[in-house]
Design an enzyme around this catalytic site. Structure first.
Site, short mmCIF file in Angstrom:
data_model
loop_
_atom_site.label_atom_id
_atom_site.label_comp_id
_atom_site.label_asym_id
_atom_site.label_seq_id
_atom_site.Cartn_x
_atom_site.Cartn_y
_atom_site.Cartn_z
N HIS A 1 0.83 -1.22 0.00
CA HIS A 1 0.00 0.00 0.00
C HIS A 1 0.86 1.26 0.00
O HIS A 1 1.89 1.31 0.66
CB HIS A 1 -1.00 0.00 1.15
CG HIS A 1 -0.44 -0.03 2.54
ND1 HIS A 1 -0.16 1.12 3.25
CD2 HIS A 1 -0.12 -1.06 3.35
CE1 HIS A 1 0.29 0.79 4.45
NE2 HIS A 1 0.34 -0.53 4.54
N ASP B 1 -0.20 4.35 0.98
CA ASP B 1 -0.53 5.36 2.00
C ASP B 1 0.21 5.11 3.31
O ASP B 1 0.66 3.99 3.58
CB ASP B 1 -2.04 5.42 2.26
CG ASP B 1 -2.60 4.13 2.88
OD1 ASP B 1 -2.22 3.03 2.44
OD2 ASP B 1 -3.41 4.24 3.82
N GLU C 1 -4.97 1.75 2.69
CA GLU C 1 -4.97 0.56 3.54
C GLU C 1 -5.10 0.94 5.00
O GLU C 1 -5.78 0.28 5.78
CB GLU C 1 -3.67 -0.24 3.33
CG GLU C 1 -3.65 -1.60 4.00
CD GLU C 1 -3.06 -1.63 5.40
OE1 GLU C 1 -3.09 -2.69 6.03
OE2 GLU C 1 -2.58 -0.58 5.90
N GLU C 2 -4.44 2.03 5.40
CA GLU C 2 -4.39 2.41 6.82
C GLU C 2 -5.75 2.84 7.35
O GLU C 2 -5.94 2.93 8.56
CB GLU C 2 -3.37 3.53 7.03
CG GLU C 2 -1.94 3.14 6.69
CD GLU C 2 -1.33 2.14 7.65
OE1 GLU C 2 -2.01 1.72 8.60
OE2 GLU C 2 -0.17 1.78 7.44
N ASP D 1 4.02 -6.50 3.79
CA ASP D 1 3.66 -5.50 4.78
C ASP D 1 3.93 -6.06 6.18
O ASP D 1 3.24 -5.70 7.13
CB ASP D 1 2.17 -5.12 4.61
CG ASP D 1 1.82 -3.81 5.28
OD1 ASP D 1 2.73 -3.07 5.70
OD2 ASP D 1 0.60 -3.52 5.40
N HIS E 1 3.73 3.50 12.38
CA HIS E 1 2.70 4.48 12.76
C HIS E 1 3.24 5.51 13.77
O HIS E 1 2.44 6.22 14.37
CB HIS E 1 1.43 3.82 13.34
CG HIS E 1 0.74 2.93 12.34
ND1 HIS E 1 -0.51 2.44 12.55
CD2 HIS E 1 1.13 2.45 11.14
CE1 HIS E 1 -0.88 1.68 11.52
NE2 HIS E 1 0.12 1.68 10.66
#
Ligand SMILES: [Zn+2]
Length: 413
Positions: A81, A83, A178-179, A201, A384
């Site tokens: 992903h 993002d 995705e997030e 991922d 994150h």
């Protein structure tokens, strides 16, 4: 033969492009800026000679590396992903390469209070001597999931420049959002045309995830009796108080995310809203075993009944909706997906670790949409947040695993 990996150089460029997604946006993709990276990826794929690389109207990148095998080989999709998490800024990321990491805590220069310690991040101790990339202290790094993107791009570059490596058709898929849980909403599975998939991922070197939680959402709604409070004696029943009692009756020592780990499931209140007349509590319910969701839900409903029984005149409703299911329910039917990874990791000289994700992944949804899909490590750690890091050697190892993996699939077909 000698191959100069491009994964780190690519990664250092991709993280500079802000691709943060936005859960409050209703557009697809949720932020237009994600396409800045996606367009660049299409250009780079085309420059490699991958002619069909394109960005679709929803912000998804599709590309095909044609088969060079005479045999029919299952079509493999590699997916990452673009993002980054809405939890932490991804604007003006300044990646720093810490060459030959010495084992000390890493102080981030733009905010000296941000220290990546080996105490909190014990995996770093295994990375001594490797080259570690961090952000500078003001932003996340974006290794989640630009490490995955760079790995797939390096794999493509490798396969295009090493024609002697035999492989079947390979599909590349880069998704937005995705997030915020919308990563696969607009994937066109038919157009993609893959038989099996791998998301890139994951975290530590050697990790392979073929199991996720199964997930339901539950809304418990309490109904009271609303009367003018000046004339309410013996008549009013306050739904807010029923909800409060209900929340207080939830077990304190088990049954919650803060008191469970490993293979235990839980229920977790995520939102409360109420007035005298009506109060609703939203829950997420999680377990690896789908059958256990029902058990957790009955236990939760018993607690709701008990709360209501203490307020004569009150009532409740209990609504369950399915969110996602453990990918293992699909993947058990395709043992080759895991077996071939075991073999590929062995050839790459690394130890295979099977992991279970205490959450969901794009792979769990793709698996139920018709593309059985597990997850392979990228080396992204502490994602994150501002202390996110990744080892260049872990990313290179991941590329190496994929190079072996496409050959294992070809040989075994
Ligand atoms: Zn991710």
């Amino acid at each position: 033969m000698f191959y100069r990996h491009t994964v780190a150089d690519r990664f250092l460029e991709y993280v500079k492009i802000d691709t943060q997604s936005d859960p409050h946006s209703a557009t697809i993709p949720s932020t237009e800026k994600q396409k800045n990276l996606s367009r660049r990826l299409v250009d780079e794929l085309r420059d490699m000679g991958i002619a069909d690389a394109h960005l679709d109207e929803w912000g998804y990148v599709y590309a095909t590396i044609p088969s060079n095998s005479e045999k029919p080989v299952p079509v493999i999709c590699f997916c990452s992903h673009v993002d980054t998490s809405p939890d932490c800024s991804g604007k003006d990321v300044k990646p720093i390469v810490h060459r030959k990491y010495d084992g000390n805590d890493i102080v981030l220069p733009d905010d000296l209070s941000q220290v990546i310690t080996t105490k909190e991040h014990p995996y770093l101790r295994e990375k001594i001597g490797e080259d570690i990339i961090t952000a500078s202290g003001k932003t996340l790094l974006g290794a989640d999931d630009k490490a995955g993107i760079a790995i797939i791009m390096d794999l493509a570059n490798y396969l295009i420049t090493n024609a002697a490596i035999k492989h079947g058709t390979i599909k590349i898929l880069f998704t937005p959002d995705e997030e915020i849980g919308r990563g696969v909403n607009k994937v066109d599975i038919k157009k993609l045309g893959a038989d099996v998939g791998y998301t890139l991922d994951g975290a530590k070197r050697g990790s392979y995830t073929d199991e996720t939680f199964s997930a339901d959402g539950v809304v418990v709604t309490f109904f009271g009796v609303s009367i003018h409070p000046g004339y309410a004696k013996d008549k009013l029943v306050n739904a807010i108080k029923v909800a409060g009692t209900f929340l207080d009756l939830l077990p304190k020592n088990d049954f919650s995310p803060e008191t469970t780990g490993l293979r235990e499931g839980f229920v977790h209140p995520v939102h409360v809203e109420g007035m005298t007349e009506k109060a609703a509590v939203e829950f997420i319910v999680r377990d690896f075993d789908t059958k256990n969701l029902l058990k957790h839900e009955s236990r939760l409903e018993e607690i709701a009944k008990l709360a209501v029984s203490r307020y004569p005149g009150a009532s409740y409703t209990f609504d369950v909706h399915e969110q996602y299911r453990n990918m293992k329910e699909v993947l058990v039917k395709y043992p080759q997906i895991g077996e071939n990874v075991v073999e590929a990791m062995q050839r790459a000289g690394i130890t295979f670790h099977r992991e279970s994700a205490r959450g969901g992944t794009d792979g769990s949804r793709l698996s139920f949409m018709g593309l059985p899909c597990a997850d392979i490590f990228t080396g992204e750690m502490a994602y994150h947040g501002k202390q996110e890091y990744v080892s260049i050697q872990d990313m290179q190892k991941s590329v190496e695993v994929l190079i072996h993996l496409v050959q294992v699939w070809e040989e075994r077909s």
